[in-house]
Design a protein around this motif. Structure first.
Motif, PDB file in Angstrom:
ATOM      1  N   PHE A  12       8.512   1.597   4.098  1.00  0.00           N
ATOM      2  CA  PHE A  12       7.130   1.761   3.662  1.00  0.00           C
ATOM      3  C   PHE A  12       7.045   3.044   2.853  1.00  0.00           C
ATOM      4  CE2 PHE A  12       6.874  -1.115   7.164  1.00  0.00           C
ATOM      5  CZ  PHE A  12       5.874  -2.003   6.791  1.00  0.00           C
ATOM      6  N   GLY A  14       4.477   5.481   0.014  1.00  0.00           N
ATOM      7  CA  GLY A  14       3.316   5.786  -0.807  1.00  0.00           C
ATOM      8  C   GLY A  14       3.715   6.103  -2.234  1.00  0.00           C
ATOM      9  N   GLY A  37       3.080  -4.278  -4.772  1.00  0.00           N
ATOM     10  CA  GLY A  37       3.261  -3.657  -3.466  1.00  0.00           C
ATOM     11  C   GLY A  37       4.533  -4.048  -2.731  1.00  0.00           C
ATOM     12  N   TRP A  38       5.421  -4.777  -3.378  1.00  0.00           N
ATOM     13  CA  TRP A  38       6.652  -5.251  -2.719  1.00  0.00           C
ATOM     14  C   TRP A  38       7.758  -5.367  -3.754  1.00  0.00           C
ATOM     15  CZ3 TRP A  38       8.188  -6.107   2.186  1.00  0.00           C
ATOM     16  CH2 TRP A  38       9.326  -6.886   2.414  1.00  0.00           C
ATOM     17  N   HIS A  51       7.801  -1.429   0.489  1.00  0.00           N
ATOM     18  CA  HIS A  51       6.495  -1.984   0.785  1.00  0.00           C
ATOM     19  C   HIS A  51       5.466  -0.881   0.617  1.00  0.00           C
ATOM     20  CE1 HIS A  51       3.216  -3.786   2.952  1.00  0.00           C
ATOM     21  NE2 HIS A  51       3.936  -4.811   3.374  1.00  0.00           N
ATOM     22  N   SER A  52       4.444  -1.127  -0.206  1.00  0.00           N
ATOM     23  CA  SER A  52       3.401  -0.124  -0.404  1.00  0.00           C
ATOM     24  C   SER A  52       2.704   0.173   0.913  1.00  0.00           C
ATOM     25  CB  SER A  52       2.353  -0.615  -1.400  1.00  0.00           C
ATOM     26  OG  SER A  52       2.745  -0.328  -2.700  1.00  0.00           O
ATOM     27  N   GLY A  53       2.532   1.424   1.180  1.00  0.00           N
ATOM     28  CA  GLY A  53       1.858   1.867   2.394  1.00  0.00           C
ATOM     29  C   GLY A  53       2.393   3.218   2.769  1.00  0.00           C
ATOM     30  N   PRO A  54       1.693   3.915   3.630  1.00  0.00           N
ATOM     31  CA  PRO A  54       2.133   5.261   3.988  1.00  0.00           C
ATOM     32  C   PRO A  54       3.495   5.263   4.682  1.00  0.00           C
ATOM     33  CG  PRO A  54       0.306   4.579   5.375  1.00  0.00           C
ATOM     34  CD  PRO A  54       0.490   3.512   4.338  1.00  0.00           C
ATOM     35  N   SER A  55       4.307   6.209   4.280  1.00  0.00           N
ATOM     36  CA  SER A  55       5.614   6.396   4.906  1.00  0.00           C
ATOM     37  C   SER A  55       5.407   7.202   6.185  1.00  0.00           C
ATOM     38  CB  SER A  55       6.534   7.146   3.952  1.00  0.00           C
ATOM     39  OG  SER A  55       7.749   7.444   4.577  1.00  0.00           O
TER      40      SER A  55
END
Length: 112
Positions: A12, A14, A37-38, A51-55
């Motif tokens: 994951f 950002g 986002g992938w 994958h987009s999202g906070p690490s």
């Protein structure tokens, strides 16, 4: 029990653009999926998926290890492309070199 094999490691992030550049252009992995986002990269037998999202790795997150016959030569090539790796460490049994991707996830080059 049915057999299984690793399909992918999901990281994951950002920073999907910086991470995509690192795994694609700097490490030279072929991008096989490019969705919003992938992003997935072929890592020779498995895939690395971003994958987009906070690490938010734990105290000791995953480490992705790349096999190579010549750790020092591959380190030199990747550092010239902008990767960050420490010194090559030659042991009695194997040789390795640790680095980090742009999100700080540990990666390693190893000849075993």
């Amino acid at each position: 029990m049915p057999s299984m094999k690793m399909a992918r490691v999901i990281l994951f992030t950002g920073q999907i653009d910086a991470m995509s550049k690192f795994y694609g252009q700097i490490l030279g992995l072929k991008q096989v999926t490019n969705e919003k986002g992938w992003k997935e990269f072929d890592a020779g037998g498995t895939r690395i998926a971003l994958h987009s999202g906070p690490s938010s790795p734990g105290r000791k997150g995953p480490k992705i290890v790349f096999y190579t016959r010549d750790v020092a030569a591959l380190r030199q090539t990747l550092v010239a492309r902008g990767a960050s790796f420490g010194q090559v460490r030659q042991g009695d049994i194997f040789c390795l070199c640790d680095g980090k991707d742009p999100d700080g996830n540990p990666i390693q080059l190893s000849d075993r």
